[in-house]
Structure formats: C-alpha cells, structure tokens
Design a protein around this motif. Sequence first.
Motif, PDB file in Angstrom:
ATOM      1  N   LEU A   1      55.641  75.057  59.141  1.00  0.00           N
ATOM      2  CA  LEU A   1      54.339  75.468  59.673  1.00  0.00           C
ATOM      3  C   LEU A   1      53.287  74.371  59.516  1.00  0.00           C
ATOM      4  O   LEU A   1      52.597  74.017  60.459  1.00  0.00           O
ATOM      5  N   TYR A   2      53.171  73.850  58.315  1.00  0.00           N
ATOM      6  CA  TYR A   2      52.202  72.781  58.055  1.00  0.00           C
ATOM      7  C   TYR A   2      52.573  72.078  56.761  1.00  0.00           C
ATOM      8  O   TYR A   2      53.550  72.473  56.093  1.00  0.00           O
ATOM      9  N   CYS A   3      51.849  71.039  56.445  1.00  0.00           N
ATOM     10  CA  CYS A   3      52.098  70.392  55.163  1.00  0.00           C
ATOM     11  C   CYS A   3      50.759  70.040  54.512  1.00  0.00           C
ATOM     12  O   CYS A   3      49.704  70.100  55.160  1.00  0.00           O
ATOM     13  N   ILE A   4      50.820  69.735  53.249  1.00  0.00           N
ATOM     14  CA  ILE A   4      49.605  69.330  52.522  1.00  0.00           C
ATOM     15  C   ILE A   4      49.918  68.035  51.778  1.00  0.00           C
ATOM     16  O   ILE A   4      50.901  67.969  51.033  1.00  0.00           O
ATOM     17  N   GLY A   5      49.087  67.024  52.051  1.00  0.00           N
ATOM     18  CA  GLY A   5      49.232  65.766  51.322  1.00  0.00           C
ATOM     19  C   GLY A   5      48.426  65.844  50.038  1.00  0.00           C
ATOM     20  O   GLY A   5      47.301  66.361  50.038  1.00  0.00           O
ATOM     21  N   PHE A   6      49.011  65.355  48.939  1.00  0.00           N
ATOM     22  CA  PHE A   6      48.325  65.342  47.642  1.00  0.00           C
ATOM     23  C   PHE A   6      48.332  63.933  47.063  1.00  0.00           C
ATOM     24  O   PHE A   6      49.266  63.163  47.304  1.00  0.00           O
ATOM     25  N   GLY A   7      47.328  63.631  46.254  1.00  0.00           N
ATOM     26  CA  GLY A   7      47.309  62.346  45.560  1.00  0.00           C
ATOM     27  C   GLY A   7      46.036  62.189  44.758  1.00  0.00           C
ATOM     28  O   GLY A   7      45.130  63.038  44.813  1.00  0.00           O
ATOM     29  N   TYR A   8      45.981  61.096  44.015  1.00  0.00           N
ATOM     30  CA  TYR A   8      44.776  60.794  43.240  1.00  0.00           C
ATOM     31  C   TYR A   8      43.761  60.170  44.206  1.00  0.00           C
ATOM     32  O   TYR A   8      44.056  59.143  44.837  1.00  0.00           O
ATOM     33  N   PRO A   9      42.575  60.781  44.341  1.00  0.00           N
ATOM     34  CA  PRO A   9      41.625  60.341  45.377  1.00  0.00           C
ATOM     35  C   PRO A   9      41.165  58.898  45.204  1.00  0.00           C
ATOM     36  O   PRO A   9      40.957  58.435  44.084  1.00  0.00           O
TER      37      PRO A   9
ATOM     38  N   SER B   1      40.711  71.169  41.087  1.00  0.00           N
ATOM     39  CA  SER B   1      40.152  71.472  39.756  1.00  0.00           C
ATOM     40  C   SER B   1      40.717  70.518  38.700  1.00  0.00           C
ATOM     41  O   SER B   1      40.148  70.381  37.618  1.00  0.00           O
ATOM     42  N   MET B   2      41.844  69.871  39.028  1.00  0.00           N
ATOM     43  CA  MET B   2      42.458  68.918  38.087  1.00  0.00           C
ATOM     44  C   MET B   2      42.270  67.474  38.544  1.00  0.00           C
ATOM     45  O   MET B   2      42.960  66.566  38.071  1.00  0.00           O
ATOM     46  N   GLY B   3      41.378  67.273  39.516  1.00  0.00           N
ATOM     47  CA  GLY B   3      41.083  65.912  39.981  1.00  0.00           C
ATOM     48  C   GLY B   3      42.076  65.369  40.992  1.00  0.00           C
ATOM     49  O   GLY B   3      42.104  64.171  41.273  1.00  0.00           O
ATOM     50  N   ILE B   4      42.903  66.256  41.555  1.00  0.00           N
ATOM     51  CA  ILE B   4      43.885  65.825  42.563  1.00  0.00           C
ATOM     52  C   ILE B   4      43.342  66.162  43.947  1.00  0.00           C
ATOM     53  O   ILE B   4      42.969  67.311  44.210  1.00  0.00           O
ATOM     54  N   GLY B   5      43.306  65.155  44.813  1.00  0.00           N
ATOM     55  CA  GLY B   5      42.821  65.360  46.174  1.00  0.00           C
ATOM     56  C   GLY B   5      43.938  65.831  47.087  1.00  0.00           C
ATOM     57  O   GLY B   5      45.134  65.672  46.780  1.00  0.00           O
ATOM     58  N   SER B   6      43.546  66.390  48.237  1.00  0.00           N
ATOM     59  CA  SER B   6      44.567  66.873  49.183  1.00  0.00           C
ATOM     60  C   SER B   6      43.999  66.898  50.591  1.00  0.00           C
ATOM     61  O   SER B   6      42.785  66.842  50.790  1.00  0.00           O
ATOM     62  N   CYS B   7      44.920  66.986  51.546  1.00  0.00           N
ATOM     63  CA  CYS B   7      44.511  67.208  52.939  1.00  0.00           C
ATOM     64  C   CYS B   7      45.547  68.089  53.607  1.00  0.00           C
ATOM     65  O   CYS B   7      46.746  67.772  53.619  1.00  0.00           O
ATOM     66  N   CYS B   8      45.083  69.210  54.119  1.00  0.00           N
ATOM     67  CA  CYS B   8      45.928  70.133  54.875  1.00  0.00           C
ATOM     68  C   CYS B   8      46.265  69.448  56.201  1.00  0.00           C
ATOM     69  O   CYS B   8      45.364  68.913  56.853  1.00  0.00           O
TER      70      CYS B   8
END
Length: 217
Positions: free
Chosen positions: A191-199, A154-161
Amino acid sequence: MKAFRTIMGGLCLCAVLGSCASAPQKEEATAKTDETNRTEAVLETIMTRRSIRQYKPQAVNRDTMQIILNCGINAPNGQNKQSWEVRVVDNPDFINGLTDIYKKYNPKATEDPTFKNMFRNAPTVVFIAHDTKYDLSQIDCGLLGENMILSAWSMGIGSCCLGGPTRFLTSTPEAAEYLKKLDIPARYELLYCIGFGYPDEAPAAKPRNTAKVKFID
Ligand SMILES: Cc1cc2nc3c(=O)[nH]c(=O)nc-3n(C[C@H](O)[C@H](O)[C@H](O)COP(=O)(O)O)c2cc1C
C-alpha cells in the motif's frame, strides 16, 4: 502508569504512617503534573513533526526500530484483525539496487544534487501491505503508520510517508525481484512505505487549511 505508581506509592506510605492528613493534596498535585507532562509531550510530538527528506547516512538502530514497530502494531485496528503485513528494509543493497532501476525510469530525479535514493533518501524503509479482502484494512495500515511516525519523532527519528515508491515497485516489471523479496502473502497488496532515519534537516511546518474542519450544530 507513572501517575498510577505515584498514587499507589502514596497510599502505601499513608498505610504505614497511619496518618495522611495532608497527603491527598500532594498526591493529586503530583498526578496532575504527570498528566500535564504527558499531554504536553504528546501534543508537542504531534505538532512539531515534519516529513523529513534529508537524513544522516546510517540506518536507524534496530532496537529503536523495534520500539517503533511495536508502537505501530499497537495502533487501533478493525476487530483487532491486525490486517497489515510489515517489512523492514535497512539493507543498502536492496535500497540502492531498486533505486538504480528507479533512476532508469526517472532520470530527472538524479538532477537533484541531494538525491541519494528513491525513498526520499531514507536509510531505513518500512513497507506496509494491506489485506485486499478486508474493506477497512487501509485504515488499519494508516493508523499503524501514524503510530510509527509519531513514536519515531518522539525519539528524534525523522520519517516520510511515501506513496510514490510502492507505486513504482508494484507497477514496474523490472523491480519484480525486489517485490518478491518482501514476501507479501497472496491476499495482501503493498500500500505504501515510510522512510525513517536520523534527520539532517529541519523543515518548516506546512500550512493547514483549518476551514476544512467544522463543528455542525
Ligand atoms: C499517503 C501519503 C503519501 C505520500 N507520498 C509522498 C511521496 O511519494 N513523496 C514525498 O516526498 N512525500 C510524500 N508524502 C508526504 C507528504 O508530502 C507530507 O506529509 C505533506 O506534504 C505534509 O507535510 P508534513 O508531513 O511535513 O506535515 C506522502 C504522505 C502521505 C500521507
């Protein structure tokens, strides 16, 4: 909250003016508009989200990350136990150092010319550990993650589980120093991680099988 403030503002104005013959209709219309906007914003965030695997190089601003993390810990969770441990890494030395080990075990990964790191190229990584002594902890951790993913989008930040990198981290003795740095308490497990960044890409939606969802009469 905005709708609530609008209504309260309208009520105060009525009290001051001593008459509000046409006011209620207006209040209702304003409140409805706010609600419609909120619905549209939430649905749009959910339906336009995609897993992102190409990012601009810079890490997510830490103030923005803090908002995302706060959204995460406000997820519903069993008995409000908050049965998660969350670690945020945006230090390139950590990400690249661990990726160097990963490359030794997965030399093919580097054949991809877009490969930057083992977290699907994300410059900021959130690691999530679950409480091994609580049977619903993995659900808590999943909901925490989805709150972060959606608020980020919603704030323009991309991610991948990501499940693969934590599997590597927990099963590769050579990576132990990085696991230790995460400082996960004894009864918790990564358990897992989530990568975040500006797409830096805009992938198409992946199809969903609607036949898997049924109403039962
Ligand atoms: C539990 C879980 C583990 C995942 N692990 C990986 C992974 O290791 N590598 C990866 O590239 N994507 C991973 N993904 C992302 C999925 O591939 C992705 O969500 C799915 O293909 C649907 O695409 P979408 O997120 O764009 O809708 C994972 C997703 C989940 C929920």
